[in-house]
Design a protein around this motif. Structure first.
Motif, PDB file in Angstrom:
ATOM      1  N   ASP A  71      50.532 -20.219 -13.885  1.00  0.00           N
ATOM      2  CA  ASP A  71      49.083 -20.465 -13.954  1.00  0.00           C
ATOM      3  C   ASP A  71      48.237 -19.254 -13.582  1.00  0.00           C
ATOM      4  O   ASP A  71      47.026 -19.374 -13.410  1.00  0.00           O
ATOM      5  CB  ASP A  71      48.707 -21.627 -13.022  1.00  0.00           C
ATOM      6  CG  ASP A  71      48.979 -22.985 -13.652  1.00  0.00           C
ATOM      7  OD1 ASP A  71      49.480 -23.011 -14.793  1.00  0.00           O
ATOM      8  OD2 ASP A  71      48.701 -24.005 -13.013  1.00  0.00           O
ATOM      9  N   ASP A  73      47.117 -16.787 -15.285  1.00  0.00           N
ATOM     10  CA  ASP A  73      46.046 -16.501 -16.248  1.00  0.00           C
ATOM     11  C   ASP A  73      44.901 -17.505 -16.145  1.00  0.00           C
ATOM     12  O   ASP A  73      43.750 -17.187 -16.457  1.00  0.00           O
ATOM     13  CB  ASP A  73      46.607 -16.495 -17.673  1.00  0.00           C
ATOM     14  CG  ASP A  73      47.237 -17.826 -18.061  1.00  0.00           C
ATOM     15  OD1 ASP A  73      47.838 -18.461 -17.169  1.00  0.00           O
ATOM     16  OD2 ASP A  73      47.129 -18.231 -19.225  1.00  0.00           O
ATOM     17  N   ILE A  74      45.222 -18.725 -15.689  1.00  0.00           N
ATOM     18  CA  ILE A  74      44.201 -19.758 -15.516  1.00  0.00           C
ATOM     19  C   ILE A  74      43.474 -19.584 -14.189  1.00  0.00           C
ATOM     20  O   ILE A  74      42.250 -19.661 -14.114  1.00  0.00           O
ATOM     21  CB  ILE A  74      44.833 -21.159 -15.593  1.00  0.00           C
ATOM     22  CG1 ILE A  74      45.446 -21.402 -16.972  1.00  0.00           C
ATOM     23  CG2 ILE A  74      43.799 -22.239 -15.279  1.00  0.00           C
ATOM     24  CD1 ILE A  74      46.251 -22.682 -17.060  1.00  0.00           C
ATOM     25  N   ASP A  77      40.344 -16.830 -13.053  1.00  0.00           N
ATOM     26  CA  ASP A  77      38.920 -17.020 -13.353  1.00  0.00           C
ATOM     27  C   ASP A  77      38.340 -18.281 -12.719  1.00  0.00           C
ATOM     28  O   ASP A  77      37.167 -18.598 -12.926  1.00  0.00           O
ATOM     29  CB  ASP A  77      38.714 -17.091 -14.877  1.00  0.00           C
ATOM     30  CG  ASP A  77      39.090 -15.787 -15.569  1.00  0.00           C
ATOM     31  OD1 ASP A  77      38.761 -14.720 -15.021  1.00  0.00           O
ATOM     32  OD2 ASP A  77      39.724 -15.838 -16.641  1.00  0.00           O
ATOM     33  N   ASN A  78      39.164 -18.998 -11.979  1.00  0.00           N
ATOM     34  CA  ASN A  78      38.704 -20.221 -11.313  1.00  0.00           C
ATOM     35  C   ASN A  78      38.282 -19.889  -9.889  1.00  0.00           C
ATOM     36  O   ASN A  78      39.109 -19.449  -9.082  1.00  0.00           O
ATOM     37  CB  ASN A  78      39.838 -21.256 -11.297  1.00  0.00           C
ATOM     38  CG  ASN A  78      39.383 -22.613 -10.789  1.00  0.00           C
ATOM     39  OD1 ASN A  78      38.392 -22.724 -10.075  1.00  0.00           O
ATOM     40  ND2 ASN A  78      40.114 -23.652 -11.161  1.00  0.00           N
ATOM     41  N   ARG A 137      48.093 -27.553 -20.628  1.00  0.00           N
ATOM     42  CA  ARG A 137      47.661 -26.701 -21.739  1.00  0.00           C
ATOM     43  C   ARG A 137      47.608 -27.449 -23.069  1.00  0.00           C
ATOM     44  O   ARG A 137      47.019 -26.957 -24.021  1.00  0.00           O
ATOM     45  CB  ARG A 137      48.593 -25.488 -21.863  1.00  0.00           C
ATOM     46  CG  ARG A 137      48.614 -24.638 -20.591  1.00  0.00           C
ATOM     47  CD  ARG A 137      49.733 -23.622 -20.611  1.00  0.00           C
ATOM     48  NE  ARG A 137      49.895 -23.000 -19.309  1.00  0.00           N
ATOM     49  CZ  ARG A 137      49.337 -21.848 -18.941  1.00  0.00           C
ATOM     50  NH1 ARG A 137      48.576 -21.191 -19.796  1.00  0.00           N
ATOM     51  NH2 ARG A 137      49.538 -21.350 -17.737  1.00  0.00           N
ATOM     52  N   ASP A 191      37.731 -29.531 -10.893  1.00  0.00           N
ATOM     53  CA  ASP A 191      37.862 -28.500 -11.930  1.00  0.00           C
ATOM     54  C   ASP A 191      37.424 -29.006 -13.302  1.00  0.00           C
ATOM     55  O   ASP A 191      37.754 -28.395 -14.314  1.00  0.00           O
ATOM     56  CB  ASP A 191      39.324 -28.042 -12.010  1.00  0.00           C
ATOM     57  CG  ASP A 191      39.766 -27.311 -10.760  1.00  0.00           C
ATOM     58  OD1 ASP A 191      38.909 -26.675 -10.118  1.00  0.00           O
ATOM     59  OD2 ASP A 191      40.958 -27.378 -10.420  1.00  0.00           O
ATOM     60  N   TYR A 194      35.398 -26.453 -15.328  1.00  0.00           N
ATOM     61  CA  TYR A 194      36.217 -25.274 -15.614  1.00  0.00           C
ATOM     62  C   TYR A 194      37.271 -25.592 -16.671  1.00  0.00           C
ATOM     63  O   TYR A 194      37.519 -24.792 -17.578  1.00  0.00           O
ATOM     64  CB  TYR A 194      36.894 -24.774 -14.336  1.00  0.00           C
ATOM     65  CG  TYR A 194      37.724 -23.539 -14.548  1.00  0.00           C
ATOM     66  CD1 TYR A 194      37.120 -22.293 -14.697  1.00  0.00           C
ATOM     67  CD2 TYR A 194      39.115 -23.617 -14.627  1.00  0.00           C
ATOM     68  CE1 TYR A 194      37.885 -21.153 -14.905  1.00  0.00           C
ATOM     69  CE2 TYR A 194      39.887 -22.489 -14.835  1.00  0.00           C
ATOM     70  CZ  TYR A 194      39.266 -21.259 -14.969  1.00  0.00           C
ATOM     71  OH  TYR A 194      40.024 -20.131 -15.185  1.00  0.00           O
ATOM     72  N   ASP A 195      37.880 -26.772 -16.576  1.00  0.00           N
ATOM     73  CA  ASP A 195      38.879 -27.181 -17.561  1.00  0.00           C
ATOM     74  C   ASP A 195      38.267 -27.292 -18.959  1.00  0.00           C
ATOM     75  O   ASP A 195      38.896 -26.917 -19.954  1.00  0.00           O
ATOM     76  CB  ASP A 195      39.502 -28.524 -17.157  1.00  0.00           C
ATOM     77  CG  ASP A 195      40.420 -28.398 -15.954  1.00  0.00           C
ATOM     78  OD1 ASP A 195      40.765 -27.262 -15.587  1.00  0.00           O
ATOM     79  OD2 ASP A 195      40.778 -29.438 -15.359  1.00  0.00           O
ATOM     80  N   LYS A 197      35.700 -25.589 -20.046  1.00  0.00           N
ATOM     81  CA  LYS A 197      35.410 -24.212 -20.466  1.00  0.00           C
ATOM     82  C   LYS A 197      36.667 -23.512 -20.976  1.00  0.00           C
ATOM     83  O   LYS A 197      36.624 -22.772 -21.975  1.00  0.00           O
ATOM     84  CB  LYS A 197      34.817 -23.446 -19.286  1.00  0.00           C
ATOM     85  CG  LYS A 197      34.565 -21.972 -19.556  1.00  0.00           C
ATOM     86  CD  LYS A 197      34.062 -21.284 -18.287  1.00  0.00           C
ATOM     87  CE  LYS A 197      33.975 -19.785 -18.476  1.00  0.00           C
ATOM     88  NZ  LYS A 197      33.556 -19.088 -17.225  1.00  0.00           N
ATOM     89  N   MET A 198      37.807 -23.758 -20.301  1.00  0.00           N
ATOM     90  CA  MET A 198      39.043 -23.057 -20.640  1.00  0.00           C
ATOM     91  C   MET A 198      39.878 -23.803 -21.683  1.00  0.00           C
ATOM     92  O   MET A 198      40.920 -23.312 -22.115  1.00  0.00           O
ATOM     93  CB  MET A 198      39.887 -22.868 -19.368  1.00  0.00           C
ATOM     94  CG  MET A 198      39.231 -21.994 -18.315  1.00  0.00           C
ATOM     95  SD  MET A 198      38.981 -20.300 -18.865  1.00  0.00           S
ATOM     96  CE  MET A 198      40.672 -19.726 -19.003  1.00  0.00           C
ATOM     97  N   LEU A 200      41.422 -26.646 -21.193  1.00  0.00           N
ATOM     98  CA  LEU A 200      42.573 -27.260 -20.550  1.00  0.00           C
ATOM     99  C   LEU A 200      42.439 -28.784 -20.601  1.00  0.00           C
ATOM    100  O   LEU A 200      41.336 -29.313 -20.649  1.00  0.00           O
ATOM    101  CB  LEU A 200      42.686 -26.788 -19.097  1.00  0.00           C
ATOM    102  CG  LEU A 200      42.903 -25.285 -18.917  1.00  0.00           C
ATOM    103  CD1 LEU A 200      42.823 -24.915 -17.442  1.00  0.00           C
ATOM    104  CD2 LEU A 200      44.253 -24.864 -19.497  1.00  0.00           C
TER     105      LEU A 200
END
Length: 289
Positions: A71, A73-74, A77-78, A137, A191, A194-195, A197-198, A200
């Motif tokens: 994780d 890479d995830i 940015d969190n 993912r 999250d 954020y999830d 946005k990414m 996820l």
């Protein structure tokens, strides 16, 4: 010496060792129930206690370290995760991989000394623990997958004592699966944006807050149902039944806290769930004793 102590602190922060409290009580619930059914005694011996602890700790170390490694890479940015040792550079990728493989090796070797069924299933367990990080993912079933990972704990405990998987431990494990999946949904509310946005997958990011709270409620209802069936199947009696009732009350307050104030999610997630596992174990222990 100071550097060594700092390394230990970084590893502890990486794996959050205190969160072992979620799985350990249910491993020991399974072990004492299995021992009582096989030997008419709740004590399964020092050897199994030590081997069981080594398996539990090494499996969890493997799972947490693999999750942090996959994780990176995830997490970078969190805002909630940027200070993790795996992200801020305190523990490099190479050292993290060494830590992962050492714990995998320890787990397999210790399982070999327990019994042959534990040994062969150790590879399946490691595969499932390692697969969890990928689920978010592509599927919101990541919550269930995390539940399955912890739900393996009581099954492993029963196998260690009996070298088989009785029905009662499957019912106990299903309860753990839905318990963990439910509180992971609550935890992932932090999250949610954020999830999204990414890209996820989590139940909050896909279905929103209200639906997430409802699904979590259903999961925790199933938790209590399966634990009641476990009590009946294992013939544990009234005191163990009270333990399930108390667990249901704790889950009720967990939901109530989160509904009132999302900033209290950590309190509901860590404190109440930590107490729940210990209390459940105590009630089962007293019932058998």
């Amino acid at each position: 010496m100071a550097k060594f102590i700092q390394i230990l602190k970084d590893i502890n922060e990486l794996i959050v060792f205190k969160h072992s409290i979620f799985a350990l009580p249910f491993i020991f619930v399974a072990m004492i129930v299995a021992s009582k059914s096989a030997n008419d005694s709740i004590w399964f011996g020092w050897e199994l206690l030590i081997l069981g602890l080594l398996c539990a700790v090494s499996a969890r170390n493997f799972a947490m370290a693999a999750n942090r490694y996959l994780d990176r890479d995830i997490d970078k940015d969190n805002p909630r995760c940027v200070s993790r040792p795996s992200v801020d550079g305190r523990i490099g990728s190479g050292n993290l991989l060494i830590f992962i493989w050492i714990n995998a090796l320890i787990f397999v070797i210790v399982a070999y000394f327990i019994n042959s069924l534990a040994f062969w299933l150790s590879f399946v367990i490691l595969a499932l623990l390692g697969a969890y990080s990928y689920f978010k993912r592509f599927s919101a079933l990541a919550h269930i997958m995390l539940g399955v990972c912890l739900g393996l704990s009581p099954i492993a405990g029963a196998i260690a004592v009996l070298a088989e998987v009785p029905l009662w431990v499957l019912l106990l494990s299903f309860g753990v699966v839905f318990w963990v999946a439910g509180f992971d949904i609550l935890y992932s509310l932090q999250d949610m944006e954020y999830d999204k946005k990414m890209g996820l997958f989590s139940i909050p990011s896909i279905y929103g807050v209200k639906a997430s709270m409802f699904i979590c409620g259903v999961f925790h209802f199933l938790t209590i149902l399966f634990w009641l069936l476990f009590i009946i199947s294992a013939n544990l009696g009234f005191i163990a039944f009270l333990g399930v009732v108390v667990s249901g009350v704790i889950l009720y307050f967990e939901h109530r806290i989160v509904r009132r104030d999302f900033s209290k999610i950590d309190r509901a997630f860590f404190t109440l769930n930590g107490y729940l596992g210990i209390i459940f174990f105590i009630f089962v222990l007293v019932s058998l004793w």
